[in-house]
Design a protein around this motif. Structure first.
Motif, mmCIF file in Angstrom:
data_model
loop_
_atom_site.group_PDB
_atom_site.id
_atom_site.type_symbol
_atom_site.label_atom_id
_atom_site.label_comp_id
_atom_site.label_asym_id
_atom_site.label_seq_id
_atom_site.Cartn_x
_atom_site.Cartn_y
_atom_site.Cartn_z
ATOM 1 N N ASN A 102 0.829 -1.211 0.000
ATOM 2 C CA ASN A 102 0.000 0.000 0.000
ATOM 3 C C ASN A 102 0.860 1.255 0.000
ATOM 4 O O ASN A 102 0.680 2.167 0.794
ATOM 5 C CB ASN A 102 -0.943 0.001 1.214
ATOM 6 N N VAL A 156 0.035 1.965 -5.163
ATOM 7 C CA VAL A 156 -1.417 2.080 -5.022
ATOM 8 C C VAL A 156 -1.864 3.527 -5.235
ATOM 9 O O VAL A 156 -1.295 4.443 -4.642
ATOM 10 C CB VAL A 156 -1.848 1.613 -3.615
ATOM 11 N N SER A 166 -3.726 -1.308 -8.371
ATOM 12 C CA SER A 166 -2.336 -1.305 -7.919
ATOM 13 C C SER A 166 -1.521 -2.292 -8.733
ATOM 14 O O SER A 166 -2.059 -3.212 -9.355
ATOM 15 C CB SER A 166 -2.262 -1.675 -6.438
ATOM 16 N N HIS A 188 -8.784 -1.016 -5.596
ATOM 17 C CA HIS A 188 -8.818 -0.473 -4.227
ATOM 18 C C HIS A 188 -10.076 0.350 -3.985
ATOM 19 O O HIS A 188 -10.366 1.298 -4.716
ATOM 20 C CB HIS A 188 -7.572 0.368 -3.969
ATOM 21 N N TYR A 257 -9.242 -4.962 -2.658
ATOM 22 C CA TYR A 257 -8.768 -4.337 -1.427
ATOM 23 C C TYR A 257 -9.817 -3.359 -0.915
ATOM 24 O O TYR A 257 -10.269 -2.475 -1.658
ATOM 25 C CB TYR A 257 -7.467 -3.587 -1.676
ATOM 26 N N HIS A 259 -10.248 -0.567 2.002
ATOM 27 C CA HIS A 259 -9.598 0.239 3.033
ATOM 28 C C HIS A 259 -10.665 0.651 4.046
ATOM 29 O O HIS A 259 -11.580 1.427 3.729
ATOM 30 C CB HIS A 259 -8.956 1.478 2.404
ATOM 31 N N VAL A 284 -7.573 -3.467 4.337
ATOM 32 C CA VAL A 284 -6.411 -2.589 4.474
ATOM 33 C C VAL A 284 -6.676 -1.603 5.606
ATOM 34 O O VAL A 284 -7.701 -0.919 5.610
ATOM 35 C CB VAL A 284 -6.122 -1.824 3.170
ATOM 36 N N GLU A 339 1.203 -2.405 6.373
ATOM 37 C CA GLU A 339 1.102 -1.350 5.358
ATOM 38 C C GLU A 339 1.466 -0.010 5.975
ATOM 39 O O GLU A 339 1.683 0.080 7.174
ATOM 40 C CB GLU A 339 -0.288 -1.332 4.725
ATOM 41 N N SER A 341 0.152 3.521 4.911
ATOM 42 C CA SER A 341 -0.527 4.748 4.496
ATOM 43 C C SER A 341 -0.608 5.739 5.653
ATOM 44 O O SER A 341 -0.684 5.361 6.818
ATOM 45 C CB SER A 341 -1.931 4.424 3.982
#
Length: 446
Positions: A102, A156, A166, A188, A257, A259, A284, A339, A341
């Motif tokens: 990510n 991503v 991604s 995503h 994915y 999030h 995620v 990950e 982010s």
């Protein structure tokens, strides 16, 4: 204005522009040249080999040939002839190349310069957007990853309800085509937030339920249903790139994915996954996912746990929850990767080994923590037949460290290889380090 005067001013400005460009070109530091394909043979001797699957060989011998690990064994048990260049790594450690999940490196060079940012597109639903096309393999941020052992990354896009697709790249390449390991491996989705914080960033108010949550979930569901209907039609009327781009995720050939954070939102996501028959979901972020771990295990859904070096998500949460959260999930049987982010995420990507080290510091076995940034990500990405662990027949993507690579003090990398290519570990930071160490007459030790 006098024409001659205007022309003269234009020539002056043009000359000034060229002068500035020339000065910039002379002072700028170029990206390191990618290493050529492996031609010789490397034999790494006497190192502690951390396989990436939880196993360790205390005194190993590893042979790299034609970009592949052709042999790996315990040197005290198996006797081999030394081939090619002998690399004596006595007292050192060998690890598989770390995989940053990510990540947005290569999509933005300077956050304050909009022209260097290609991390997101306009609009809400963009499943057709491909991050790999925007990936800049010559980014100066990328070269600062390799000295810490981060050799592979999942690139991503950001923004919108569906950000795009991604791809997986190796971090020593001329361009995105050379860098690509697997393109368009997943789509995503940013799940709507079920709660919102009132007030401002400097004077936050109470948290309250989001009024638009149900509406936004319905819109996402409708979009997915429309995409299913479009892709189920033999001869759809007109071409819809957005719907067509979702077909691989619907069919299960790409990851889906999602999030999402928060117990309620994650439970709603699980209902969404069941209702829509999503075949390869991945959570995620997943904060508070430990409260629904039983359901995650039952549905075989992996989690990419949010940034370890972060703050608690709630006021009543343990201060060390981000540090121990991956272990809480893993202890309950959830497949967990890490990950990154968040704020300054591109530059923070270099800290992936230390995220795993922090998880180990809060109770996780060191080799299992390593697995969270090596083999587990490779399995989620579908590249585990070639990457993620030190095994015979896999890609020779690995590095040698003087000490424990998951510890900031021990992470001192001496050699690194991507597909058997002996890559450069220099960067703008290392050049500055050597420059100023020499300035004061200090001896450089690495």
């Amino acid at each position: 204005m006098n024409a001659k005067l205007f022309t003269g001013n234009m020539k002056t400005m043009k000359n000034l522009f060229y002068t500035i460009c020339a000065l910039f070109a002379m002072t700028a530091t170029a990206q390191q040249t990618p290493a050529p394909a492996q031609t010789g043979i490397y034999t790494i001797m006497n190192a502690t080999a951390h396989i990436g699957n939880g196993e360790v060989i205390d005194n190993s011998i590893i042979v790299l040939e034609n970009g592949t690990i052709t042999a790996i064994a315990d040197a005290t048990v198996v006797k081999m002839d030394i081939k090619g260049e002998r690399i004596d790594a006595s007292g050192m450690h060998v690890y598989p190349g770390l995989i940053a999940m990510n990540a947005t490196i290569g999509l933005v060079e300077i956050d304050a310069v909009n022209a260097s940012s290609d991390v997101r597109e306009m609009g809400t639903y963009n499943p057709h957007i491909r991050s790999i096309i925007a990936y800049n393999a010559e980014s100066k941020v990328i070269e600062s990853m390799r000295p810490n052992g981060v050799l592979i990354a999942q690139i991503v896009p950001r923004g919108g309800r569906i950000s795009g697709k991604s791809s997986v790249v190796q971090l020593d390449a001329w361009n995105w085509e050379d860098a690509s390991i697997r393109t368009d491996e997943g789509v995503h989705v940013n799940w709507p937030s079920s709660f919102r914080r009132t007030g401002t960033w400097y004077e936050p108010g109470p948290i309250e339920p989001s009024k638009d949550y149900e509406k936004q979930v319905t819109e996402l569901t409708d979009f997915l249903n429309n995409a299913k209907a479009y892709n189920a039609t033999t001869k759809p009327v007109g071409l819809n790139l957005k719907y067509a781009a979702l077909q691989p995720a619907i069919n299960g050939t790409e990851n889906f994915y999602i999030h999402v954070d928060g117990e309620k939102a994650i439970r709603d996501v699980l209902k969404f996954i069941k209702a829509n028959g999503i075949k390869k979901p991945v959570i995620v972020g997943g904060r508070e996912g430990d409260k629904v771990a039983t359901e995650l295990v039952a549905m075989n859904i992996p989690v990419l746990a949010g940034r370890v070096h972060g703050l608690p998500s709630r006021e009543d949460e343990d201060f060390d929850m981000p540090y121990k959260f991956p272990k809480l999930l893993a202890d309950k049987g959830v497949m967990v990767g890490l990950e990154n982010s968040g704020d300054m995420e591109r530059h923070q990507t270099r800290n992936f080994p230390f995220y795993a080290g922090t998880v180990a510091g809060y109770g996780m076995d060191m080799e299992q923590a390593l697995k969270m940034i090596t083999l587990t990500p490779a399995q989620i990405l579908g590249i585990d037949k070639e990457y993620g662990s030190l095994e015979q027949g896999k890609s020779a993507t690995l590095f040698i460290s003087k000490g424990n690579a998951l510890d900031m003090r021990g992470n001192q990398i001496t050699r690194a290889f991507i597909d058997g290519r002996d890559i450069s570990l220099n960067s703008h930071q290392t050049e500055l380090y050597e420059r100023y160490m020499n300035k004061f007459g200090a001896e450089i030790k690495r």
